[in-house]
Scaffold this motif. Structure first.
Motif, PDB file in Angstrom:
ATOM      1  N   ARG A   1      49.976  22.750   3.416  1.00  0.00           N
ATOM      2  CA  ARG A   1      50.031  22.246   4.793  1.00  0.00           C
ATOM      3  C   ARG A   1      50.967  21.048   4.925  1.00  0.00           C
ATOM      4  O   ARG A   1      51.637  20.901   5.947  1.00  0.00           O
ATOM      5  CB  ARG A   1      48.623  21.919   5.271  1.00  0.00           C
ATOM      6  CG  ARG A   1      47.778  23.180   5.442  1.00  0.00           C
ATOM      7  CD  ARG A   1      46.343  22.875   5.777  1.00  0.00           C
ATOM      8  NE  ARG A   1      45.585  24.109   5.912  1.00  0.00           N
ATOM      9  CZ  ARG A   1      44.376  24.298   5.394  1.00  0.00           C
ATOM     10  NH1 ARG A   1      43.766  23.321   4.729  1.00  0.00           N
ATOM     11  NH2 ARG A   1      43.767  25.461   5.537  1.00  0.00           N
ATOM     12  N   GLN A   2      51.025  20.201   3.903  1.00  0.00           N
ATOM     13  CA  GLN A   2      51.953  19.070   3.923  1.00  0.00           C
ATOM     14  C   GLN A   2      53.404  19.540   3.916  1.00  0.00           C
ATOM     15  O   GLN A   2      54.295  18.822   4.351  1.00  0.00           O
ATOM     16  CB  GLN A   2      51.703  18.156   2.720  1.00  0.00           C
ATOM     17  CG  GLN A   2      50.427  17.371   2.829  1.00  0.00           C
ATOM     18  CD  GLN A   2      50.094  16.615   1.556  1.00  0.00           C
ATOM     19  OE1 GLN A   2      50.765  16.749   0.540  1.00  0.00           O
ATOM     20  NE2 GLN A   2      49.042  15.829   1.600  1.00  0.00           N
TER      21      GLN A   2
ATOM     22  N   ALA B   1      51.609  27.158   7.130  1.00  0.00           N
ATOM     23  CA  ALA B   1      50.309  27.437   7.725  1.00  0.00           C
ATOM     24  C   ALA B   1      49.456  28.186   6.701  1.00  0.00           C
ATOM     25  O   ALA B   1      49.858  29.221   6.190  1.00  0.00           O
ATOM     26  CB  ALA B   1      50.469  28.271   8.990  1.00  0.00           C
TER      27      ALA B   1
ATOM     28  N   GLU C   1      45.515  29.565   6.149  1.00  0.00           N
ATOM     29  CA  GLU C   1      44.223  29.814   6.793  1.00  0.00           C
ATOM     30  C   GLU C   1      43.296  30.487   5.791  1.00  0.00           C
ATOM     31  O   GLU C   1      43.688  31.431   5.098  1.00  0.00           O
ATOM     32  CB  GLU C   1      44.404  30.726   8.017  1.00  0.00           C
ATOM     33  CG  GLU C   1      43.136  31.080   8.713  1.00  0.00           C
ATOM     34  CD  GLU C   1      43.358  32.027   9.880  1.00  0.00           C
ATOM     35  OE1 GLU C   1      42.354  32.473  10.465  1.00  0.00           O
ATOM     36  OE2 GLU C   1      44.516  32.326  10.204  1.00  0.00           O
TER      37      GLU C   1
ATOM     38  N   TYR D   1      55.132  30.854   6.777  1.00  0.00           N
ATOM     39  CA  TYR D   1      56.113  29.779   6.806  1.00  0.00           C
ATOM     40  C   TYR D   1      57.483  30.313   7.140  1.00  0.00           C
ATOM     41  O   TYR D   1      57.772  31.492   6.995  1.00  0.00           O
ATOM     42  CB  TYR D   1      56.148  29.010   5.484  1.00  0.00           C
ATOM     43  CG  TYR D   1      56.370  29.858   4.256  1.00  0.00           C
ATOM     44  CD1 TYR D   1      57.625  29.988   3.681  1.00  0.00           C
ATOM     45  CD2 TYR D   1      55.311  30.523   3.670  1.00  0.00           C
ATOM     46  CE1 TYR D   1      57.816  30.748   2.547  1.00  0.00           C
ATOM     47  CE2 TYR D   1      55.496  31.296   2.533  1.00  0.00           C
ATOM     48  CZ  TYR D   1      56.743  31.396   1.981  1.00  0.00           C
ATOM     49  OH  TYR D   1      56.937  32.165   0.862  1.00  0.00           O
TER      50      TYR D   1
ATOM     51  N   ASN E   1      54.421  22.048   5.650  1.00  0.00           N
ATOM     52  CA  ASN E   1      54.539  22.798   6.909  1.00  0.00           C
ATOM     53  C   ASN E   1      54.357  24.297   6.710  1.00  0.00           C
ATOM     54  O   ASN E   1      55.023  25.108   7.369  1.00  0.00           O
ATOM     55  CB  ASN E   1      55.861  22.495   7.615  1.00  0.00           C
ATOM     56  CG  ASN E   1      55.932  21.066   8.070  1.00  0.00           C
ATOM     57  OD1 ASN E   1      54.937  20.516   8.539  1.00  0.00           O
ATOM     58  ND2 ASN E   1      57.079  20.443   7.908  1.00  0.00           N
TER      59      ASN E   1
ATOM     60  N   ASN F   1      45.977  21.798   0.994  1.00  0.00           N
ATOM     61  CA  ASN F   1      46.535  20.575   1.583  1.00  0.00           C
ATOM     62  C   ASN F   1      47.999  20.409   1.209  1.00  0.00           C
ATOM     63  O   ASN F   1      48.816  19.998   2.043  1.00  0.00           O
ATOM     64  CB  ASN F   1      45.721  19.357   1.159  1.00  0.00           C
ATOM     65  CG  ASN F   1      44.392  19.290   1.863  1.00  0.00           C
ATOM     66  OD1 ASN F   1      44.236  19.799   2.962  1.00  0.00           O
ATOM     67  ND2 ASN F   1      43.413  18.671   1.218  1.00  0.00           N
TER      68      ASN F   1
END
Length: 73
Positions: free
Chosen positions: A61-62, A66, A68, A3, A64, A58
């Protein structure tokens, strides 16, 4: 997790641990400064039920961030 943040002091791992009750073990972290903005990366192990881990991912990700999954299980 990767991020870009101007608020380096924000404790994302603490938020995940407290907010989702997930054990998080950071195994690698790196911060670079690009155009006066910190670009951060963290490799961490999330230890809990898959449903709770998915909820935490989640959430990231909300915001912003990343996130993985390198390996499950």
């Amino acid at each position: 997790m990767q991020y870009v943040s101007k608020e380096v002091s924000e404790a994302l791992v603490s938020q995940i641990t407290k907010g989702f009750g997930i054990d998080v073990n950071i195994i690698f972290g790196d911060i670079d400064i690009v155009a006066d903005t910190p670009v951060e990366g963290i490799v961490a192990i999330f230890d809990d039920e898959p449903v709770r881990i998915d909820a935490a991912l989640n959430y990231l990700r909300q915001r912003n961030i990343a996130a993985e999954v390198l390996k499950e299980g």
